[in-house]
Design a protein around this motif. Sequence first.
Motif, PDB file in Angstrom:
ATOM      1  N   ARG A  60       3.260   5.856  -3.025  1.00 40.08           N
ATOM      2  CA  ARG A  60       4.436   6.553  -3.566  1.00 40.08           C
ATOM      3  C   ARG A  60       4.347   6.635  -5.093  1.00 40.08           C
ATOM      4  NH1 ARG A  60       7.351   3.043   0.372  1.00 40.08           N
ATOM      5  NH2 ARG A  60       7.741   4.374   2.165  1.00 40.08           N
ATOM      6  N   GLN A  61       3.908   5.536  -5.699  1.00 35.00           N
ATOM      7  CA  GLN A  61       3.788   5.511  -7.154  1.00 35.00           C
ATOM      8  C   GLN A  61       2.745   6.524  -7.624  1.00 35.00           C
ATOM      9  OE1 GLN A  61       2.065   1.983  -9.004  1.00 35.00           O
ATOM     10  NE2 GLN A  61       3.719   2.021 -10.526  1.00 35.00           N
ATOM     11  N   GLU A  62       1.648   6.603  -6.918  1.00 37.29           N
ATOM     12  CA  GLU A  62       0.602   7.566  -7.266  1.00 37.29           C
ATOM     13  C   GLU A  62       1.141   8.994  -7.168  1.00 37.29           C
ATOM     14  OE1 GLU A  62      -3.677   8.926  -5.445  1.00 37.29           O
ATOM     15  OE2 GLU A  62      -3.222   6.773  -5.453  1.00 37.29           O
ATOM     16  N   LYS A  63       1.901   9.263  -6.123  1.00 33.42           N
ATOM     17  CA  LYS A  63       2.500  10.588  -5.951  1.00 33.42           C
ATOM     18  C   LYS A  63       3.473  10.885  -7.094  1.00 33.42           C
ATOM     19  CE  LYS A  63       5.056  13.373  -2.606  1.00 33.42           C
ATOM     20  NZ  LYS A  63       5.695  13.372  -1.292  1.00 33.42           N
ATOM     21  N   CYS A  64       4.268   9.882  -7.480  1.00 33.97           N
ATOM     22  CA  CYS A  64       5.224  10.059  -8.575  1.00 33.97           C
ATOM     23  C   CYS A  64       4.521  10.296  -9.907  1.00 33.97           C
ATOM     24  CB  CYS A  64       6.141   8.842  -8.693  1.00 33.97           C
ATOM     25  SG  CYS A  64       7.372   8.767  -7.408  1.00 33.97           S
ATOM     26  N   ASN A  65       3.371   9.699 -10.081  1.00 34.39           N
ATOM     27  CA  ASN A  65       2.615   9.898 -11.318  1.00 34.39           C
ATOM     28  C   ASN A  65       2.011  11.297 -11.390  1.00 34.39           C
ATOM     29  OD1 ASN A  65       3.192   7.313 -12.192  1.00 34.39           O
ATOM     30  ND2 ASN A  65       1.284   6.448 -11.402  1.00 34.39           N
ATOM     31  N   ALA A  66       1.838  11.940 -10.228  1.00 30.42           N
ATOM     32  CA  ALA A  66       1.212  13.260 -10.178  1.00 30.42           C
ATOM     33  C   ALA A  66       2.215  14.387 -10.421  1.00 30.42           C
ATOM     34  CB  ALA A  66       0.531  13.462  -8.836  1.00 30.42           C
ATOM     35  N   VAL A 122      13.263   6.301 -10.522  1.00 36.42           N
ATOM     36  CA  VAL A 122      12.405   6.174  -9.329  1.00 36.42           C
ATOM     37  C   VAL A 122      11.130   5.432  -9.694  1.00 36.42           C
ATOM     38  CG1 VAL A 122      11.082   7.455  -7.598  1.00 36.42           C
ATOM     39  CG2 VAL A 122      13.367   8.243  -8.250  1.00 36.42           C
ATOM     40  N   GLN A 123      10.544   5.778 -10.823  1.00 39.83           N
ATOM     41  CA  GLN A 123       9.320   5.104 -11.270  1.00 39.83           C
ATOM     42  C   GLN A 123       9.561   3.611 -11.489  1.00 39.83           C
ATOM     43  OE1 GLN A 123       8.298   7.403 -14.727  1.00 39.83           O
ATOM     44  NE2 GLN A 123       7.222   8.980 -13.549  1.00 39.83           N
ATOM     45  N   GLU A 124      10.664   3.279 -12.141  1.00 42.19           N
ATOM     46  CA  GLU A 124      10.994   1.870 -12.376  1.00 42.19           C
ATOM     47  C   GLU A 124      11.238   1.130 -11.063  1.00 42.19           C
ATOM     48  OE1 GLU A 124      14.291   1.880 -15.078  1.00 42.19           O
ATOM     49  OE2 GLU A 124      13.046   2.461 -16.787  1.00 42.19           O
ATOM     50  N   SER A 125      11.903   1.785 -10.130  1.00 42.99           N
ATOM     51  CA  SER A 125      12.154   1.169  -8.826  1.00 42.99           C
ATOM     52  C   SER A 125      10.844   0.845  -8.112  1.00 42.99           C
ATOM     53  CB  SER A 125      13.004   2.103  -7.967  1.00 42.99           C
ATOM     54  OG  SER A 125      13.150   1.585  -6.672  1.00 42.99           O
ATOM     55  N   LEU A 126       9.912   1.788  -8.174  1.00 37.29           N
ATOM     56  CA  LEU A 126       8.605   1.552  -7.550  1.00 37.29           C
ATOM     57  C   LEU A 126       7.863   0.416  -8.239  1.00 37.29           C
ATOM     58  CD1 LEU A 126       7.522   5.234  -6.893  1.00 37.29           C
ATOM     59  CD2 LEU A 126       7.910   3.467  -5.156  1.00 37.29           C
ATOM     60  N   GLU A 127       7.891   0.391  -9.564  1.00 36.16           N
ATOM     61  CA  GLU A 127       7.229  -0.688 -10.302  1.00 36.16           C
ATOM     62  C   GLU A 127       7.829  -2.047  -9.925  1.00 36.16           C
ATOM     63  OE1 GLU A 127       7.368   0.183 -14.493  1.00 36.16           O
ATOM     64  OE2 GLU A 127       6.361   2.107 -14.200  1.00 36.16           O
ATOM     65  N   ASN A 128       9.157  -2.104  -9.852  1.00 34.62           N
ATOM     66  CA  ASN A 128       9.826  -3.358  -9.475  1.00 34.62           C
ATOM     67  C   ASN A 128       9.464  -3.778  -8.054  1.00 34.62           C
ATOM     68  OD1 ASN A 128      11.082  -3.503 -11.976  1.00 34.62           O
ATOM     69  ND2 ASN A 128      12.956  -2.519 -11.257  1.00 34.62           N
ATOM     70  N   SER A 129       9.434  -2.803  -7.172  1.00 34.74           N
ATOM     71  CA  SER A 129       9.101  -3.091  -5.777  1.00 34.74           C
ATOM     72  C   SER A 129       7.669  -3.595  -5.649  1.00 34.74           C
ATOM     73  CB  SER A 129       9.296  -1.830  -4.932  1.00 34.74           C
ATOM     74  OG  SER A 129       8.998  -2.085  -3.587  1.00 34.74           O
ATOM     75  N   ILE A 130       6.754  -2.964  -6.355  1.00 39.94           N
ATOM     76  CA  ILE A 130       5.342  -3.371  -6.319  1.00 39.94           C
ATOM     77  C   ILE A 130       5.180  -4.775  -6.883  1.00 39.94           C
ATOM     78  CG2 ILE A 130       3.079  -2.907  -7.351  1.00 39.94           C
ATOM     79  CD1 ILE A 130       3.759   0.117  -6.962  1.00 39.94           C
ATOM     80  N   THR A 131       5.838  -5.058  -7.985  1.00 39.08           N
ATOM     81  CA  THR A 131       5.767  -6.396  -8.580  1.00 39.08           C
ATOM     82  C   THR A 131       6.303  -7.446  -7.615  1.00 39.08           C
ATOM     83  OG1 THR A 131       5.979  -5.501 -10.804  1.00 39.08           O
ATOM     84  CG2 THR A 131       6.521  -7.825 -10.527  1.00 39.08           C
ATOM     85  N   PHE A 132       7.437  -7.154  -6.988  1.00 37.89           N
ATOM     86  CA  PHE A 132       8.022  -8.084  -6.029  1.00 37.89           C
ATOM     87  C   PHE A 132       7.084  -8.331  -4.848  1.00 37.89           C
ATOM     88  CE2 PHE A 132      10.460  -8.757  -2.119  1.00 37.89           C
ATOM     89  CZ  PHE A 132      11.064  -9.961  -2.417  1.00 37.89           C
ATOM     90  N   LEU A 133       6.533  -7.266  -4.290  1.00 45.42           N
ATOM     91  CA  LEU A 133       5.637  -7.414  -3.141  1.00 45.42           C
ATOM     92  C   LEU A 133       4.373  -8.183  -3.517  1.00 45.42           C
ATOM     93  CD1 LEU A 133       6.048  -3.867  -1.566  1.00 45.42           C
ATOM     94  CD2 LEU A 133       6.866  -6.038  -0.604  1.00 45.42           C
ATOM     95  N   GLN A 134       3.862  -7.966  -4.726  1.00 41.94           N
ATOM     96  CA  GLN A 134       2.689  -8.719  -5.169  1.00 41.94           C
ATOM     97  C   GLN A 134       3.006 -10.209  -5.265  1.00 41.94           C
ATOM     98  OE1 GLN A 134       1.936  -6.497  -8.782  1.00 41.94           O
ATOM     99  NE2 GLN A 134       0.175  -5.449  -7.872  1.00 41.94           N
ATOM    100  N   MET A 135       4.190 -10.541  -5.771  1.00 37.14           N
ATOM    101  CA  MET A 135       4.592 -11.954  -5.864  1.00 37.14           C
ATOM    102  C   MET A 135       4.734 -12.564  -4.469  1.00 37.14           C
ATOM    103  SD  MET A 135       7.261 -12.023  -9.139  1.00 37.14           S
ATOM    104  CE  MET A 135       8.584 -12.260  -8.014  1.00 37.14           C
ATOM    105  N   GLN A 136       5.331 -11.818  -3.558  1.00 39.76           N
ATOM    106  CA  GLN A 136       5.485 -12.305  -2.192  1.00 39.76           C
ATOM    107  C   GLN A 136       4.125 -12.547  -1.545  1.00 39.76           C
ATOM    108  OE1 GLN A 136       8.543 -12.748  -0.105  1.00 39.76           O
ATOM    109  NE2 GLN A 136       9.018 -13.165  -2.249  1.00 39.76           N
ATOM    110  N   MET A 146       0.833  -1.196   0.000  1.00 47.03           N
ATOM    111  CA  MET A 146       0.000   0.000   0.000  1.00 47.03           C
ATOM    112  C   MET A 146       0.878   1.260   0.000  1.00 47.03           C
ATOM    113  SD  MET A 146      -2.973   1.218   2.672  1.00 47.03           S
ATOM    114  CE  MET A 146      -1.840   1.238   4.048  1.00 47.03           C
ATOM    115  N   ARG A 147       1.941   1.260   0.795  1.00 48.99           N
ATOM    116  CA  ARG A 147       2.844   2.417   0.836  1.00 48.99           C
ATOM    117  C   ARG A 147       3.521   2.637  -0.526  1.00 48.99           C
ATOM    118  NH1 ARG A 147       3.553   0.837   6.335  1.00 48.99           N
ATOM    119  NH2 ARG A 147       5.134  -0.692   5.778  1.00 48.99           N
ATOM    120  N   GLU A 148       3.965   1.566  -1.150  1.00 43.48           N
ATOM    121  CA  GLU A 148       4.616   1.695  -2.456  1.00 43.48           C
ATOM    122  C   GLU A 148       3.632   2.196  -3.516  1.00 43.48           C
ATOM    123  OE1 GLU A 148       8.454   0.667  -3.175  1.00 43.48           O
ATOM    124  OE2 GLU A 148       7.710   1.884  -1.519  1.00 43.48           O
TER     125      GLU A 148
END
Length: 99
Positions: free
Chosen positions: A33-39, A46-60, A28-30
């Motif tokens: 952050r992604q929503e804020k970065c999109n605004a 930074v955007q790619e890092s957030l996307e990677n982090s979100i994908t990883f957390l979803q897999m976990q 949820m925090r990531e």
Amino acid sequence: MLRGPPTPEARALKALLARQEAISEDLMRERNRQEKCNAIPTHKCVQESLENSITFLQMQLKQLRQEQGKQALRVDSASKPTPTLLFCVGPLYSSAKTS
């Protein structure tokens, strides 16, 4: 009826649920952050890092949920009493009167 200490299966399930909750909060925090970065204009790195982090957390989270289902079955089977064979001697009568 008093209960004893939790079974190892129940403790493992509790740990899985706690970890799942922690990862859900991280996700949820990531996403926030992604929503804020999109605004606002944000560096692509930074955007790619957030996307990677979100994908990883979803897999976990998906893996934990799958394991949670397996563990719940273990807890359920560990908590069920062993079936007992009952014998009936003589006829059975219903206590309800028929008219």
